[in-house]
Enzyme design. Structure first.
Site, PDB file in Angstrom:
ATOM      1  N   CYS A 173       0.732   4.921   5.128  1.00 17.20           N
ATOM      2  CA  CYS A 173       1.829   4.021   4.739  1.00 17.20           C
ATOM      3  C   CYS A 173       3.182   4.709   4.802  1.00 17.20           C
ATOM      4  CB  CYS A 173       1.588   3.494   3.327  1.00 17.20           C
ATOM      5  SG  CYS A 173      -0.070   2.843   3.055  1.00 17.20           S
ATOM      6  N   ASP A 214      -2.935   3.118  -2.809  1.00 20.73           N
ATOM      7  CA  ASP A 214      -3.904   2.204  -3.408  1.00 20.73           C
ATOM      8  C   ASP A 214      -5.188   2.157  -2.585  1.00 20.73           C
ATOM      9  OD1 ASP A 214      -1.731   1.778  -4.963  1.00 20.73           O
ATOM     10  OD2 ASP A 214      -1.658  -0.384  -4.734  1.00 20.73           O
ATOM     11  N   LYS A 273       3.777   0.694  -4.576  1.00 25.66           N
ATOM     12  CA  LYS A 273       4.569   0.926  -5.786  1.00 25.66           C
ATOM     13  C   LYS A 273       5.913   1.579  -5.487  1.00 25.66           C
ATOM     14  CE  LYS A 273       1.019  -0.781  -7.577  1.00 25.66           C
ATOM     15  NZ  LYS A 273       0.280  -0.825  -6.306  1.00 25.66           N
ATOM     16  N   SER A 305      -5.427  -6.388  -5.436  1.00 24.49           N
ATOM     17  CA  SER A 305      -4.673  -6.005  -4.251  1.00 24.49           C
ATOM     18  C   SER A 305      -4.092  -7.251  -3.615  1.00 24.49           C
ATOM     19  CB  SER A 305      -5.595  -5.303  -3.260  1.00 24.49           C
ATOM     20  OG  SER A 305      -4.994  -5.222  -1.985  1.00 24.49           O
TER      21      SER A 305
END
Length: 561
Positions: A55, A87, A130, A476
């Site tokens: 990511c 995550d 986040k 999620s």
């Protein structure tokens, strides 16, 4: 020499100007900054780069382009790095508890560095879930001219002539447990799903928040759509660097951008794209930093008036990069503006109104990803707030159009996520069951774990239309099926979910916004009198501190004193 009267250097000049600041300048000289550099506005490049996940992997290189834009516009960029927790990697483990906690740590760390060094402006580079709201929280808290730049979505994987996202891997695990695919196919999906750098490829939490930030005014319009490995992202980095200098000179700060109308726009963006339920937590947390009142009912109200106009996974057909091909996030915004679903008078980081930014949107002929408000994919938005005797303070679900909207069944009660996952893997969960996972809330987890492993396993076993899940934890953005999270009050503080017993009847009635257990008020009160809080799972360290300070999910799960 007194600090500079130049308003663009009002903060940094206190740190670097004058005789008494010679020692500070000496430190800066040691790492390559000269007097000319220090005479310009100092711009913080707050990076969330890591090579521990795809990511945020591309953010280190992207930062160089942002810096170039800052320098060309007359500023001096200085970069620092903060944490990021994946995550997707931590899902289903104790490490997942660190994810939501990291939002607060990231926001705090950006605040500390910005205040400590006296930076004049900020560009925050974000990607995984986040990091995006954390950057927004920090900017709104500081109210220093700044913006947020999203690193971009991962490209879809490809397997058997279909696009894959990480959600397909989690569902494949459930299919494997059900015996519908073999080891070789699971392995092939695992290897194909994530072809390179970028955040998860559907309208999961990262892309939901990146979309919302363009509507909110904290990210440049058109900046989020290009993928992480698209060369256009480098140009967006340069543009962001130059744009933050324009914000600084104009004196435009994040709270001037993120007004109440802008937050309503952001909620509409999440609802109208079938976005993640996590947007509720994050937008509420950011609104608190901005001093903007926001409640669960605002999400319900806006979602009810906002149709789903983007067919995006997990509820729809397409992946995030298909939005870019269709015309970008700005096309979604233009359709909503034309349908009078958002306020076009709000400001964007360019200094122009949102309506002005959307005036020249170009739609790709024949695209099927983004519909019109008059002919949407679904008449109302995906976010739904439920209340009832099982969730007096509210709970959140997402209805994309394929889930049942009324389900009543027997409770199967688990005290932690792992126990539920073992039962699902063992095929102990059957049609008609309502899986209840408790003590996974903000305080009880602590950290409010996402449960994509559990929800994907349920769907992967073919139970997505006959089994629901209810939890004080969260889901999620890749979750699909009838899943209810954020149940408040949570079990750890004595919410009614704490007294559910195996075999109790639970009813989920989405149309009537109701989540109920088949007990009278007297029976609930009697069980609650006999209930005793369990011992905290952590007695020291960051989790213990977080549990002591965190608020209810109904308030955004923010830490407070």
């Amino acid at each position: 020499m007194p600090p500079s009267p130049d308003p663009t250097r009002a903060r940094s000049s206190v740190v670097v100007d004058g005789r008494d600041r010679a020692a500070a300048r000496s430190f800066y000289h040691a790492v390559g900054f000269n007097d000319e550099d220090l005479s310009k506005p100092l711009v913080l490049i707050a990076n969330t780069w890591t090579d521990a996940m795809p990511c945020n992997f591309g953010l280190r290189a992207l930062a160089d382009h942002v810096k170039a834009g800052v320098r060309a516009a007359g500023g001096t960029p200085m970069e620092f790095n903060t944490i990021a927790v994946s995550d997707g990697i931590t899902m289903g483990t104790e490490g997942m508890k660190a994810s939501l906690v990291s939002r607060e740590v990231i926001a705090d760390s950006i605040e500390l560095v910005a205040r400590g060094y006296g930076f004049d402006a900020i560009v925050a580079l974000v990607a995984c879930d986040k990091t995006i709201p954390a950057a927004g929280m920090a900017l709104l808290r500081l109210d220093v001219p700044g913006l947020v730049l999203y690193g971009g979505s991962i490209a879809p994987g490809r397997y058997k002539d279909r696009d894959l996202t990480i959600g397909d891997v989690f569902e494949a695990i459930g299919q494997h447990a059900a015996g519908t695919i073999d080891d070789a196919e699971l392995r092939a999906i695992e290897y194909a799903a994530c072809p390179g750098a970028g955040a998860c490829g559907g309208q999961f939490t990262a892309n939901t928040m990146a979309t919302a930030f363009e509507f909110l005014g904290l990210s440049p319009v058109g900046s989020a759509s290009p993928g992480a490995t698209d060369p256009r992202k480098e140009k967006e980095g340069y543009r962001a660097g130059a744009m933050v200098m324009d914000l600084l000179r104009a004196g435009i700060t994040p709270r001037q951008l993120a007004t109440r109308a802008a937050f309503d726009n952001a909620i509409a963006a999440a609802a109208g794209t079938g976005g993640s339920t996590n947007s509720v937590l994050h937008l509420m947390a950011m609104a608190r930093e901005a001093g903007v009142p926001l409640t669960l009912e605002d999400f319900e109200r806006i979602s009810e008036r906002t149709p789903i106009i983007a067919s995006l996974r997990p509820g729809g057909e397409y992946v995030a990069l298909d939005v870019d091909k269709a015309g970008g996030i700005q096309l979604i915004a233009k359709r909503m503006l034309d349908g009078k679903l958002i306020d076009g008078s709000t400001l964007t980081p360019s200094g122009r109104r949102l309506s002005e930014e959307l005036a020249d949107v170009v739609e790709t002929p024949g695209q099927q990803v983004v519909a019109t408000v008059d002919h949407p994919f679904k008449r109302t938005g995906g976010l739904k707030i439920l209340r009832g005797n099982l969730a007096p303070d509210g709970a959140v679900t997402k209805i994309a159009g394929h889930e049942p909207t009324l389900l009543s069944g027997r409770a199967r009660v688990f005290e932690r996520e792992e126990d539920a996952m073992h039962a699902i893997d063992a095929r102990e969960i059957v049609a008609g069951d309502i899986v209840v996972i408790r003590y996974e809330g903000p305080k009880g987890g602590p950290g409010m774990r996402e449960m994509l492993g559990v929800t994907a396993a349920i769907v992967g076993q073919g139970l997505g239309e006959s089994v629901a899940l209810v939890t004080d934890g969260r889901f999620s953005g890749a979750t699909r099926g009838l899943m209810v999270g954020h149940v408040a009050p949570e079990a750890f503080v004595g919410g009614p979910i704490a007294i559910v017993r195996e075999g109790d009847t639970i009813t989920i009635d989405v149309e009537n916004s109701r989540l109920a257990i088949g007990l009278s008020d007297e029976e609930i009160a009697e069980r609650l009198r006999a209930w005793r809080a369990p011992a905290p799972r952590y007695a020291s360290g960051v989790f213990a501190k977080y549990a002591a300070m965190v608020s209810s999910a109904a308030e955004g799960a923010v830490t407070r004193v």
